[in-house]
Design a protein around this motif. Structure first.
Motif, PDB file in Angstrom:
ATOM      1  N   LYS A   1      49.714  34.292  26.857  1.00 33.75           N
ATOM      2  CA  LYS A   1      49.401  35.476  27.853  1.00 33.75           C
ATOM      3  C   LYS A   1      48.799  34.670  29.267  1.00 33.75           C
ATOM      4  CE  LYS A   1      49.492  39.549  25.280  1.00 33.75           C
ATOM      5  NZ  LYS A   1      48.616  40.880  24.896  1.00 33.75           N
ATOM      6  N   ASP A   2      49.224  35.308  30.256  1.00 35.22           N
ATOM      7  CA  ASP A   2      48.659  35.202  31.399  1.00 35.22           C
ATOM      8  C   ASP A   2      47.008  35.635  31.248  1.00 35.22           C
ATOM      9  OD1 ASP A   2      50.556  33.964  32.748  1.00 35.22           O
ATOM     10  OD2 ASP A   2      51.314  35.815  33.717  1.00 35.22           O
ATOM     11  N   THR A   3      45.876  35.098  31.947  1.00 35.33           N
ATOM     12  CA  THR A   3      44.564  35.860  32.277  1.00 35.33           C
ATOM     13  C   THR A   3      44.255  35.621  33.464  1.00 35.33           C
ATOM     14  OG1 THR A   3      42.678  35.522  31.123  1.00 35.33           O
ATOM     15  CG2 THR A   3      43.771  33.572  31.631  1.00 35.33           C
ATOM     16  N   ILE A   4      43.340  36.428  33.782  1.00 38.09           N
ATOM     17  CA  ILE A   4      42.664  36.400  34.994  1.00 38.09           C
ATOM     18  C   ILE A   4      41.708  34.988  35.374  1.00 38.09           C
ATOM     19  CG2 ILE A   4      41.058  37.712  36.592  1.00 38.09           C
ATOM     20  CD1 ILE A   4      42.019  40.230  35.205  1.00 38.09           C
ATOM     21  N   SER A   5      42.041  34.434  36.519  1.00 35.93           N
ATOM     22  CA  SER A   5      41.378  33.257  36.840  1.00 35.93           C
ATOM     23  C   SER A   5      40.146  33.667  37.857  1.00 35.93           C
ATOM     24  CB  SER A   5      42.298  32.391  37.532  1.00 35.93           C
ATOM     25  OG  SER A   5      43.299  31.854  36.792  1.00 35.93           O
ATOM     26  N   GLY A   6      40.397  34.514  38.687  1.00 37.61           N
ATOM     27  CA  GLY A   6      39.437  35.190  39.575  1.00 37.61           C
ATOM     28  C   GLY A   6      39.914  36.326  40.470  1.00 37.61           C
ATOM     29  N   TRP A   7      39.319  36.249  41.683  1.00 38.76           N
ATOM     30  CA  TRP A   7      39.636  37.460  42.415  1.00 38.76           C
ATOM     31  C   TRP A   7      39.667  36.836  43.735  1.00 38.76           C
ATOM     32  CZ3 TRP A   7      35.965  37.212  38.583  1.00 38.76           C
ATOM     33  CH2 TRP A   7      36.176  38.200  37.474  1.00 38.76           C
ATOM     34  N   LEU A   8      40.588  37.569  44.610  1.00 41.31           N
ATOM     35  CA  LEU A   8      40.892  37.230  46.145  1.00 41.31           C
ATOM     36  C   LEU A   8      40.389  38.547  46.739  1.00 41.31           C
ATOM     37  CD1 LEU A   8      44.503  35.656  46.206  1.00 41.31           C
ATOM     38  CD2 LEU A   8      42.463  34.631  46.970  1.00 41.31           C
ATOM     39  N   ARG A   9      39.609  38.298  48.000  1.00 45.92           N
ATOM     40  CA  ARG A   9      38.995  39.454  48.754  1.00 45.92           C
ATOM     41  C   ARG A   9      39.137  39.132  50.288  1.00 45.92           C
ATOM     42  NH1 ARG A   9      33.745  38.458  44.840  1.00 45.92           N
ATOM     43  NH2 ARG A   9      34.133  39.920  43.300  1.00 45.92           N
ATOM     44  N   THR A  10      39.377  40.142  50.944  1.00 49.40           N
ATOM     45  CA  THR A  10      39.326  40.052  52.378  1.00 49.40           C
ATOM     46  C   THR A  10      38.429  41.234  53.000  1.00 49.40           C
ATOM     47  OG1 THR A  10      41.170  41.567  52.790  1.00 49.40           O
ATOM     48  CG2 THR A  10      41.782  39.508  52.463  1.00 49.40           C
ATOM     49  N   ALA A  11      37.840  40.710  54.191  1.00 47.40           N
ATOM     50  CA  ALA A  11      36.848  41.629  54.676  1.00 47.40           C
ATOM     51  C   ALA A  11      37.011  41.439  56.285  1.00 47.40           C
ATOM     52  CB  ALA A  11      35.416  41.377  54.334  1.00 47.40           C
ATOM     53  N   THR A  12      36.769  42.544  56.818  1.00 48.20           N
ATOM     54  CA  THR A  12      36.667  42.592  58.426  1.00 48.20           C
ATOM     55  C   THR A  12      34.859  42.269  58.784  1.00 48.20           C
ATOM     56  OG1 THR A  12      38.447  43.992  58.619  1.00 48.20           O
ATOM     57  CG2 THR A  12      37.109  43.828  60.581  1.00 48.20           C
TER      58      THR A  12
END
Length: 291
Positions: free
Chosen positions: A118-129
């Motif tokens: 199965k696919d598993t979460i590698s991490g998180w992408l985040r954006t901010a102003t």
């Protein structure tokens, strides 16, 4: 332009310099900041980001899952070179933090469907102003691979901003070392600025960073940080002379730096008249000319 701030060695002041550089250049240009240290991101701390505009899961890794139809023959455990499979109470289980998703266990399993990849979460992408422009950051989940893919995705987002006209230039704060994250950071860049401190260990790692940039044919320049903390050491100057690399600035050791970090502000915003700030302003003037 797309400029990468790198070093090879950790702790030399890449993020401190990057934060101040973006602060200065954002006064004249629309800059996208990319925190390409997915294992230990911290540019958002310098920019005092307390809320992310977007945050999404990133899946690039796979892991094995053993279902109840398993007959506990043990073939999977014998073939797993990562020792990710163990037996407990007569049943086989997966240590997800060790599994690389190679599917060797699935290939030898005699029961169809007993093991699933199965696919598993590698991490998180985040954006901010931020007050200095948009920031894209990432965070790798503990023990997960694919940090390079996370950084590639970060840069894709920043380049989309550029294509849409939201930004003009991209500045990338690379991770320490010369691994997957850093290779992804420099890929497609116009310039690599190597931040080095006057110590033998920093020079050793700077050489490896220079070789990496040279391998990809990217123009490289050097910035000496914490200048003067090791009087008489000429390792950076010798390397620059031997390899015809320009040293574009020297930032002196300055006790205002940790104070600015504690205040969660770029140094040039926190203490614009400090010795280090004045040196960074001079370097930024050169870079402003390139842009």
């Amino acid at each position: 332009m797309e400029i990468v701030i790198a070093s090879g060695k950790g702790g030399v002041g890449k993020s401190t310099f990057t934060g101040s550089l973006i602060s200065l250049l954002s006064r004249d240009f629309k800059i996208a900041a990319v925190d390409a240290d997915a294992e230990a991101p911290n540019l958002h701390i310098i920019f005092n980001v307390d809320k992310w505009d977007t945050e999404e899961e990133f899946s690039a890794a796979k892991t094995a899952v053993i279902h109840d139809s398993c007959i506990n023959c043990g073939l999977c455990r014998n073939v797993c070179i990562y020792e990710a499979i163990y037996e407990k109470d007569g049943k086989h289980h997966i240590k997800s933090y060790l599994c690389e998703g190679c599917a060797a266990c699935k290939m030898v399993c005699p029961v169809d469907g007993a093991i699933e990849i199965k696919d598993t979460i590698s991490g998180w992408l985040r954006t901010a102003t931020t007050k200095f422009g948009p920031l894209v950051s990432a965070e790798l989940d503990v023990g997960k691979p694919n940090s390079g893919k996370l950084v590639t995705e970060e840069k894709r987002i920043a380049r989309e901003w550029k294509k849409e006209g939201k930004v003009e230039h991209i500045i990338v704060d690379a991770a320490a070392g010369i691994g997957c994250q850093v290779i992804s950071s420099v890929s497609g860049a116009n310039m690599v600025l190597i931040v080095a401190e006057p110590t033998p260990s920093s020079v050793s790692d700077m050489k490896r960073m220079y070789d990496l940039a040279k391998h990809f044919g990217i123009e490289t320049k050097i910035i000496v940080n914490k200048d003067g903390m090791n009087p008489g050491f000429k390792g950076i100057e010798d390397f620059a002379r031997e390899n015809n690399v320009e040293i574009i600035g020297r930032i002196p050791y300055d006790p205002e730096v940790p104070k600015a970090l504690s205040a969660m502000k770029p140094l040039v915003e926190f203490s614009p008249d400090s010795k280090a700030s004045r040196a960074i302003i001079e370097i930024a003037e050169q870079i402003r000319g390139w842009l």
